[in-house]
Motif scaffolding. Structure first.
Motif, PDB file in Angstrom:
ATOM      1  N   ILE A   1       0.729  -1.228  -0.234  1.00  0.00           N
ATOM      2  CA  ILE A   1       0.173  -0.001  -0.013  1.00  0.00           C
ATOM      3  C   ILE A   1       0.879   1.270   0.051  1.00  0.00           C
ATOM      4  N   GLY A   2       1.784   1.344   0.838  1.00  0.00           N
ATOM      5  CA  GLY A   2       2.667   2.475   0.878  1.00  0.00           C
ATOM      6  C   GLY A   2       3.491   2.882  -0.284  1.00  0.00           C
ATOM      7  N   LEU A   3       3.979   1.829  -0.878  1.00  0.00           N
ATOM      8  CA  LEU A   3       4.781   2.117  -2.170  1.00  0.00           C
ATOM      9  C   LEU A   3       3.997   2.679  -3.430  1.00  0.00           C
ATOM     10  N   TRP A   4       2.616   1.831  -3.283  1.00  0.00           N
ATOM     11  CA  TRP A   4       1.697   2.459  -4.495  1.00  0.00           C
ATOM     12  C   TRP A   4       1.174   3.664  -4.393  1.00  0.00           C
ATOM     13  N   LEU A   5       1.106   4.398  -2.997  1.00  0.00           N
ATOM     14  CA  LEU A   5       0.970   5.548  -2.723  1.00  0.00           C
ATOM     15  C   LEU A   5       1.915   6.772  -3.013  1.00  0.00           C
ATOM     16  N   LEU A   6       3.102   6.141  -2.745  1.00  0.00           N
ATOM     17  CA  LEU A   6       4.177   7.002  -3.014  1.00  0.00           C
ATOM     18  C   LEU A   6       4.531   7.297  -4.628  1.00  0.00           C
ATOM     19  N   SER A   7       3.985   6.128  -5.193  1.00  0.00           N
ATOM     20  CA  SER A   7       4.059   5.851  -6.954  1.00  0.00           C
ATOM     21  C   SER A   7       3.181   6.762  -7.667  1.00  0.00           C
ATOM     22  N   LEU A   8       2.105   7.043  -6.899  1.00  0.00           N
ATOM     23  CA  LEU A   8       1.079   7.660  -7.495  1.00  0.00           C
ATOM     24  C   LEU A   8       1.428   9.031  -8.750  1.00  0.00           C
ATOM     25  N   PRO A   9       2.220   9.747  -8.130  1.00  0.00           N
ATOM     26  CA  PRO A   9       2.930  10.794  -9.229  1.00  0.00           C
ATOM     27  C   PRO A   9       3.334  10.296 -10.297  1.00  0.00           C
ATOM     28  N   GLN A  10       3.725   8.941 -10.554  1.00  0.00           N
ATOM     29  CA  GLN A  10       4.612   8.352 -11.452  1.00  0.00           C
ATOM     30  C   GLN A  10       3.667   7.592 -12.303  1.00  0.00           C
ATOM     31  N   LEU A  11       2.310   7.686 -12.055  1.00  0.00           N
ATOM     32  CA  LEU A  11       1.480   6.546 -12.644  1.00  0.00           C
ATOM     33  C   LEU A  11       1.525   6.785 -14.280  1.00  0.00           C
ATOM     34  N   ARG A  12       1.562   7.908 -14.667  1.00  0.00           N
ATOM     35  CA  ARG A  12       1.618   8.302 -15.990  1.00  0.00           C
ATOM     36  C   ARG A  12       2.822   7.625 -16.742  1.00  0.00           C
ATOM     37  N   ARG A  13       3.925   7.677 -16.198  1.00  0.00           N
ATOM     38  CA  ARG A  13       5.178   7.015 -16.590  1.00  0.00           C
ATOM     39  C   ARG A  13       5.248   5.704 -16.739  1.00  0.00           C
ATOM     40  N   MET A  14       4.264   5.098 -15.773  1.00  0.00           N
ATOM     41  CA  MET A  14       4.245   3.763 -15.669  1.00  0.00           C
ATOM     42  C   MET A  14       3.314   3.012 -16.858  1.00  0.00           C
ATOM     43  N   LYS A  15       2.814   4.100 -17.595  1.00  0.00           N
ATOM     44  CA  LYS A  15       2.157   3.360 -18.848  1.00  0.00           C
ATOM     45  C   LYS A  15       2.964   3.101 -19.834  1.00  0.00           C
TER      46      LYS A  15
END
Length: 301
Positions: free
Chosen positions: A50-64
């Motif tokens: 949960i913690g890592l996905w919350l930290l990664s929210l700003p990078q969701l677009r890059r994950m595409k």
């Protein structure tokens, strides 16, 4: 991948391994409050996920932009860190803790062997000396020589060695899989893999049995931060800049941290023999780096 100063990379891996060393004290404190190993381990990976996905929210677009095969490789790589804890916990059910930790620390030579087989990096005499020192120091620091073994079984030994193998593979893949991606992105997907395997093998009953409301949330968060988020991120950032064998040797800093934290947080007594073992492990880590100073550095992965 942007090149990194070698000493900075070494510092990151040492810090990550030292973070793992805090876990045993937190786990024991959680057990003292009546929580089961399944609850403690499950909450650790759950809150880490949960913690890592919350930290990664700003990078969701890059994950595409990550390919499906890249995501699968990262998730599969992350299962090794989850399996390390799973096998190690089960080995403790039939082995003395002092013997189990010696088995786990076989990752020091396994990492060097893996480097030799897969990357064709022939270990130097300094690396061999370092591994011998670290294994000898581990035996002393673990307290194995302080008394006779009460519990030994073939299955426990097998599980302990499996934990060492999985830890070795985690270190290796931390430096090899999708290294072009940001360390946080890689870590998030790897811990997703760890959570999937652990919560499959150990169903998360703690989510509905009331344990979280009784204080499990605190230990779950502490363990997720120091056992999942910090070390996995630092390994993902530092290991790509060094050989797997060196990273495995640096990982041995975990045991001295375990013993020091047990003395400070749990008030457990530490014998002079154990302190001698800690010193020998630290000497081994210094010796392992001597090869880097005298020979050409390992090219970046």
């Amino acid at each position: 991948m942007t090149p990194m100063n070698r000493w900075k990379a070494i510092g990151l891996v040492l810090t990550g391994a030292a973070s793992y060393g805090l876990l045993s004290s937190f786990v024991k404190l959680g057990y003292q409050q009546g929580f089961t190993p399944e609850e403690v381990t499950g909450s650790q990976v759950f809150f880490g996920f949960i913690g890592l996905w919350l930290l990664s929210l700003p990078q969701l677009r890059r994950m595409k932009g990550i390919s499906p095969s890249g995501i699968v490789k990262l998730i599969l790589s992350g299962t090794f860190t989850g399996l390390t804890g799973y096998f190690y916990y089960h080995s403790l059910q039939s082995l003395d803790a002092s013997f189990a930790v010696v088995l786990l620390f076989q990752f020091t030579w396994m990492g060097m062997l893996l480097d030799w087989l897969l990357e064709r990096r022939v270990p130097s005499r300094y690396q061999w000396i370092a591994v011998i020192l670290i294994l000898a120091g581990t035996v002393l620091a673990s307290g194995l020589l302080s008394g006779s073994l009460n519990r030994v079984s073939a299955s426990g030994i097998g599980l302990g060695l499996l934990a060492a193998c999985c830890y070795t593979m985690f270190i290796y893949f931390s430096g090899r899989v999708a290294t072009h991606l940001p360390a946080l992105t890689r870590t998030t997907w790897m811990i997703t893999g760890a959570a999937l395997i652990v919560l499959t093998l150990m169903p998360p009953h703690f989510l509905w049995n009331g344990a979280l409301g009784k204080g499990l949330w605190l230990w779950g968060i502490l363990l997720s931060v120091f056992g999942m988020m910090i070390p996995s991120y630092l390994f993902a950032k530092g290991v790509p800049h060094m050989a797997t064998g060196l990273a495995a040797v640096l990982g041995s800093i975990e045991l001295p941290v375990v013993i020091i934290c047990s003395a400070l947080l749990l008030k457990e007594s530490t014998s002079p023999v154990q302190w001698a073992g800690i010193v020998i492990i630290l000497i081994g880590i210094v010796v392992s780096e001597r090869r880097v100073k005298k020979h050409a550095s390992v090219p970046n992965a």
